[in-house]
Design a protein around this motif. Structure first.
Motif, short mmCIF file in Angstrom:
data_model
loop_
_atom_site.label_atom_id
_atom_site.label_comp_id
_atom_site.label_asym_id
_atom_site.label_seq_id
_atom_site.Cartn_x
_atom_site.Cartn_y
_atom_site.Cartn_z
N GLY A 46 0.81 -1.21 0.00
CA GLY A 46 0.00 0.00 0.00
C GLY A 46 0.84 1.27 0.00
N THR A 47 1.90 1.28 0.82
CA THR A 47 2.77 2.45 0.91
C THR A 47 3.54 2.64 -0.40
OG1 THR A 47 3.01 1.98 3.27
CG2 THR A 47 4.48 3.61 2.33
N PHE A 50 1.20 4.10 -2.94
CA PHE A 50 0.99 5.53 -2.67
C PHE A 50 2.15 6.36 -3.25
CE2 PHE A 50 2.28 9.02 0.20
CZ PHE A 50 1.22 9.89 -0.01
N LEU A 191 -4.85 1.95 -5.42
CA LEU A 191 -4.47 2.88 -4.35
C LEU A 191 -5.68 3.18 -3.47
CD1 LEU A 191 -2.51 4.82 -2.98
CD2 LEU A 191 -3.12 6.55 -4.68
N ALA A 192 -6.85 3.34 -4.10
CA ALA A 192 -8.08 3.60 -3.34
C ALA A 192 -8.38 2.46 -2.38
CB ALA A 192 -9.24 3.82 -4.30
N PHE A 194 -6.21 0.38 -0.97
CA PHE A 194 -5.26 0.46 0.15
C PHE A 194 -5.61 1.62 1.09
CE2 PHE A 194 -2.36 -1.83 -2.87
CZ PHE A 194 -2.16 -2.95 -2.07
N LEU A 195 -6.06 2.75 0.54
CA LEU A 195 -6.45 3.89 1.36
C LEU A 195 -7.62 3.54 2.27
CD1 LEU A 195 -6.18 6.84 -1.20
CD2 LEU A 195 -4.99 6.73 0.98
N ILE A 196 -8.63 2.94 1.67
CA ILE A 196 -9.85 2.59 2.41
C ILE A 196 -9.54 1.62 3.55
CG2 ILE A 196 -12.07 1.37 2.23
CD1 ILE A 196 -12.25 2.53 -0.65
N GLY A 198 -6.69 1.37 5.13
CA GLY A 198 -5.67 1.89 6.03
C GLY A 198 -4.32 1.20 5.93
N GLN A 199 -3.93 0.80 4.70
CA GLN A 199 -2.69 0.06 4.51
C GLN A 199 -1.58 0.95 3.93
OE1 GLN A 199 -2.07 -2.99 5.52
NE2 GLN A 199 -4.13 -3.33 6.28
N ILE A 200 -1.48 2.18 4.43
CA ILE A 200 -0.43 3.10 3.99
C ILE A 200 0.26 3.69 5.22
CG2 ILE A 200 0.12 5.22 2.74
CD1 ILE A 200 -2.29 4.70 0.97
N TYR A 202 2.29 6.55 6.27
CA TYR A 202 2.66 7.86 5.75
C TYR A 202 4.02 8.33 6.25
CZ TYR A 202 -2.10 8.11 4.01
OH TYR A 202 -3.28 7.85 3.34
#
Length: 252
Positions: A46-47, A50, A191-192, A194-196, A198-200, A202
């Motif tokens: 996910g990261t 991103f 990416l969406a 992974f965002l949903i 919470g797999q990023i 930051y």
């Protein structure tokens, strides 16, 4: 300790984006770098997505500003890439992607061999204009590789570049520019997801993204300056490296 990890990650991210903006395949550098920081595989994926999406947007803009992106063609292809990637991402949840390894390995080797032995492939831009047959084949390519990117991913950039050269008779520079835009489009849906979920991370993703943006901009500038003579050998090298990586995963 964390400062050292982030510094090494940023260096790897820079080189990954530099290579990816020229010929695709930067994930074989960036993803292992994220995994080496100690985060979970899903968080690393996910990261990395991103950061690499930020980079692909940057290189897409650079190619577009230089007139190497054909928006008249992409207006037909990009929507199918997006739809394909969404379907691919959902399909991934229900089917084991490991069965694709052998198929992708064979395709990468075929693409590499064809590029090596066909000395003139991608060296000259021989695009003669939009034709219905070419648009149809382009849509098939965009949808198929959008689905593949959402479902599995490795080698998407290489396959896009080769497919655009084969269908539209682009040279490597023009094919790379259009491939980056399509690749960016297919990245959006995954990416969406992974965002949903919470797999990023930051803390790692933002500094890596900054490094990737710089690397992708420099890589795109280098590709535009040096042309197909630079892109072709890097394209072949990255395709073979991806094949070796997949082969290692099969025999491991």
């Amino acid at each position: 300790m964390m400062t050292i990890k982030i510094t090494l990650l940023c260096i790897a991210a820079f080189f990954a984006a530099f290579v990816d903006s020229i010929a695709g395949g930067g994930g074989i550098i960036s993803l292992p770098a994220f995994l080496m920081t100690g985060i979970s595989p899903h968080m690393a994926l996910g990261t990395n997505k991103f950061s690499s999406t930020c980079a692909s947007f940057t290189s897409s803009m650079k190619f577009a500003q230089s007139g190497k992106v054909d928006f008249k063609i992409l207006r037909f292809l990009a929507p199918f890439t997006l739809v394909g990637s969404i379907i691919g991402a959902h399909t991934m949840l229900n089917i084991d992607a490991k069965y694709l390894n052998t198929i992708v390995l064979i395709l990468l080797l075929m693409v590499s061999a064809y590029s090596i032995f066909s000395k003139n492939v991608g060296m000259e831009d021989k695009f003669t204009g939009l034709k219905k047959k070419l648009v149809f084949l382009g849509i098939l390519l965009a949808f198929s590789l959008g689905f593949y990117d959402g479902f599995f991913g490795p080698g998407t950039g290489s396959f896009l570049i080769f497919g655009l050269i084969y269908i539209f008779n682009f040279d490597f520079v023009r094919a790379s520019g259009n491939a980056k835009v399509l690749n960016f489009t297919s990245n959006i849906s995954s990416l969406a997801v992974f965002l949903i979920n919470g797999q990023i991370d930051y803390r790692l993703g933002i500094p890596a993204a900054i490094s990737m943006v710089i690397g992708s901009r420099l890589g795109a500038k280098t590709a535009l300056l040096k042309g197909s003579k630079l892109i072709k050998p890097i394209f072949i090298t990255i395709s073979l490296c991806l094949a070796v990586k997949i082969l290692y995963g099969i025999v491991k």
